[in-house]
Design a protein around this motif. Structure first.
Motif, PDB file in Angstrom:
ATOM      1  N   MET A   1       0.860  -1.179   0.000  1.00  0.00           N
ATOM      2  CA  MET A   1       0.000   0.000   0.000  1.00  0.00           C
ATOM      3  C   MET A   1       0.894   1.226   0.000  1.00  0.00           C
ATOM      4  N   ASP A   2       0.858   1.982  -1.102  1.00  0.00           N
ATOM      5  CA  ASP A   2       1.782   3.110  -1.213  1.00  0.00           C
ATOM      6  C   ASP A   2       1.253   4.337  -0.479  1.00  0.00           C
ATOM      7  N   HIS A   3       1.981   5.432  -0.584  1.00  0.00           N
ATOM      8  CA  HIS A   3       1.632   6.639   0.158  1.00  0.00           C
ATOM      9  C   HIS A   3       0.344   7.287  -0.342  1.00  0.00           C
ATOM     10  N   ASN A   4      -0.085   6.910  -1.526  1.00  0.00           N
ATOM     11  CA  ASN A   4      -1.343   7.445  -2.085  1.00  0.00           C
ATOM     12  C   ASN A   4      -2.519   6.513  -1.849  1.00  0.00           C
ATOM     13  N   SER A   5      -2.325   5.517  -0.992  1.00  0.00           N
ATOM     14  CA  SER A   5      -3.361   4.519  -0.675  1.00  0.00           C
ATOM     15  C   SER A   5      -3.724   3.664  -1.890  1.00  0.00           C
ATOM     16  N   ASP A   6      -2.774   3.510  -2.804  1.00  0.00           N
ATOM     17  CA  ASP A   6      -2.964   2.619  -3.952  1.00  0.00           C
ATOM     18  C   ASP A   6      -2.356   1.264  -3.637  1.00  0.00           C
ATOM     19  N   TYR A   7      -3.127   0.204  -3.933  1.00  0.00           N
ATOM     20  CA  TYR A   7      -2.679  -1.153  -3.627  1.00  0.00           C
ATOM     21  C   TYR A   7      -1.938  -1.747  -4.820  1.00  0.00           C
ATOM     22  N   HIS A   8      -0.826  -2.441  -4.528  1.00  0.00           N
ATOM     23  CA  HIS A   8      -0.067  -3.155  -5.545  1.00  0.00           C
ATOM     24  C   HIS A   8       0.254  -4.552  -5.009  1.00  0.00           C
ATOM     25  N   ARG A   9       0.437  -5.456  -5.929  1.00  0.00           N
ATOM     26  CA  ARG A   9       0.836  -6.810  -5.544  1.00  0.00           C
ATOM     27  C   ARG A   9       2.172  -7.140  -6.186  1.00  0.00           C
ATOM     28  N   ALA A  10       3.098  -7.641  -5.383  1.00  0.00           N
ATOM     29  CA  ALA A  10       4.412  -8.005  -5.899  1.00  0.00           C
ATOM     30  C   ALA A  10       4.297  -9.236  -6.784  1.00  0.00           C
ATOM     31  N   THR A  11       5.136  -9.289  -7.799  1.00  0.00           N
ATOM     32  CA  THR A  11       5.154 -10.441  -8.697  1.00  0.00           C
ATOM     33  C   THR A  11       5.554 -11.702  -7.926  1.00  0.00           C
TER      34      THR A  11
END
Length: 322
Positions: free
Chosen positions: A248-258
Motif C-alpha cells: 500500500m503506497d503513500h497514495n493509498s494505492d494497492y499493488h501486488r508483488a510479482t
C-alpha cells in the motif's frame, strides 16, 4: 563475503545499514514428515546456525555487498562464541553491541521436508534487550538506514524517536524501517516514526484479515485515523507468503508483488528476512521504485528456498562495472 566481492558491490559510497534486534542460536532438525503425538521421528539432517530476524537481515545485506552493523545484546557464553566469529568473518559489525553473561536465546526449528513448512519454538529466557542509553552511544552519522525488528515496542519507540530527533538537525536523513510482528496493538505506535513498515501473516488472525489486500486496506484505514503532529505515513508491505505480497503506497494505492516459484524447494527458513534485506538493498542501494524493489525482493526470497542458508542468494546478481 570476501574482500574482492565487497569491492564490486553496488553499495560503494553508501552509509552503513544498522539492524536492531536479537541474534539467537537456531537448532534445526529436518524430518521427512512431522511426527505424530508420542511418535519418535528420526531427522534426515540436523545442524545449528546463527539466527534471529535482525541478525539474518544483516547476513542477507552483507551477502549483497552492503556495509552492515548489528545492534543487540550479545551473549558472552562460550557456546555463542562461534556465532560471534561467524559475524566477524562475514564483516558484520558488532563493536557497539552490549554484552551479557546470560545464556543466549535459541530457537528449536523442525523443517518438514514433505510439505516444505517449518515449526519454530522460540526461547529467549528473558534475555536482555539494548536500552535507549545503549542506543544513544551510537554515532548516528554513520548510518543511512536503520531497520528495527520491533522487539520491546516501548524501547524501540524511544530509539526511533531518537533517530527522528537526529534527523531534524540533518539535511541527509536516516531512513527508518520496522518489522511489525507481534501484538498489533502494542506495535502500532511504531508506524508513526518510520518510512517503511513490514507486516506479517501472523497478524492476520488477530485482525481477522483474509488476504494481503484486505490487510493493506485495513492498515491504510488505521493510518488515516491517527491524530498527531508530524506523524509519518509509511509505505506498507504485507508479507502474506512468498506468493502473496501486498503493498500500500503513500497514495493509498494497492499493488501486488510479482510471485515467483522456486525451481526446487529445499528450505524456506529465513525467506522473510531475505525479502526484507533485498527490499532495503533495492530501495537504498539501487534506488529503485517500491514496486520494482518488492518484485526483486520476492524473487530473491524465492531463490533463497532452493538451498539452505543465505550464501547463495547473491549468485543471481551481476557485478557492477567499475
Amino acid at each position: 563475503m570476501d574482500e574482492p566481492n565487497r569491492k564490486l558491490s553496488w553499495a560503494v559510497g553508501k552509509k552503513t545499514v544498522l539492524c536492531v534486534g536479537y541474534s539467537v542460536i537456531d537448532c534445526i532438525s529436518i524430518v521427512r514428515r512431522f511426527p505424530r503425538i508420542d511418535e519418535i521421528e528420526r531427522s534426515v539432517k540436523g545442524y545449528w546456525q546463527r539466527g534471529g530476524n535482525a541478525a539474518n537481515t544483516c547476513t542477507v545485506l552483507r551477502n549483497l555487498g552492503v556495509d552492515v552493523e548489528f545492534f543487540g545484546v550479545l551473549s558472552s557464553a562460550p557456546m555463542f562464541s562461534i556465532m560471534l566469529h561467524d559475524m566477524k568473518v562475514r564483516g558484520i559489525k558488532i563493536d557497539n553491541c552490549p554484552r551479557s553473561n546470560q545464556d543466549p536465546p535459541f530457537s528449536s526449528v523442525i523443517v518438514n521436508k514433505s510439505s516444505g513448512t517449518c515449526t519454530i519454538v522460540n526461547c529467549n529466557n528473558s534475555f536482555p534487550y539494548p536500552t535507549l542509553d545503549d542506543f544513544k552511544m551510537l554515532d548516528l552519522s554513520k548510518y543511512g538506514w536503520i531497520h528495527f525488528r520491533g522487539n520491546r515496542p516501548e524501547i524501540t519507540t524511544e530509539m526511533m524517536q531518537a533517530v527522528e530527533a537526529y534527523n531534524a538537525t540533518q539535511t541527509e536523513k536516516i531512513v527508518i524501517s520496522v518489522d511489525m510482528d507481534g501484538s498489533f496493538k502494542e506495535h502500532w505506535p511504531l508506524v508513526d516514526y518510520c518510512e517503511y513498515a513490514f507486516f506479517y501473516r501472523q497478524l492476520a488472525d488477530q485482525q481477522q484479515w483474509k488476504s494481503p489486500r484486505e490487510a493493506c486496506i485495513s492498515i491504510d484505514e488505521h493510518l488515516a485515523m491517527r491524530f498527531g503532529i508530524n506523524l509519518k505515513r509509511p509505505l506498507v508491505v504485507v508479507l502474506w507468503n512468498l506468493q502473496n505480497v501486498g503493498i500500500m503506497d503513500h497514495n493509498s494505492d494497492y499493488h501486488r508483488a510479482t510471485a515467483y516459484r522456486p525451481k526446487k524447494f529445499v528450505d524456506s527458513l529465513g525467506a522473510t528476512e531475505v525479502f526484507v534485506g533485498a527490499f532495503i538493498y533495492a530501495v537504498y542501494v539501487r534506488e529503485r521504485s517500491h514496486q520494482i524493489a518488492a518484485n526483486f525482493a520476492n524473487l530473491m526470497a524465492s531463490y533463497k528456498c532452493i538451498k539452505c542458508g543465505f550464501d547463495h542468494i547473491s549468485d543471481i546478481l551481476m557485478a557492477p562495472v567499475l
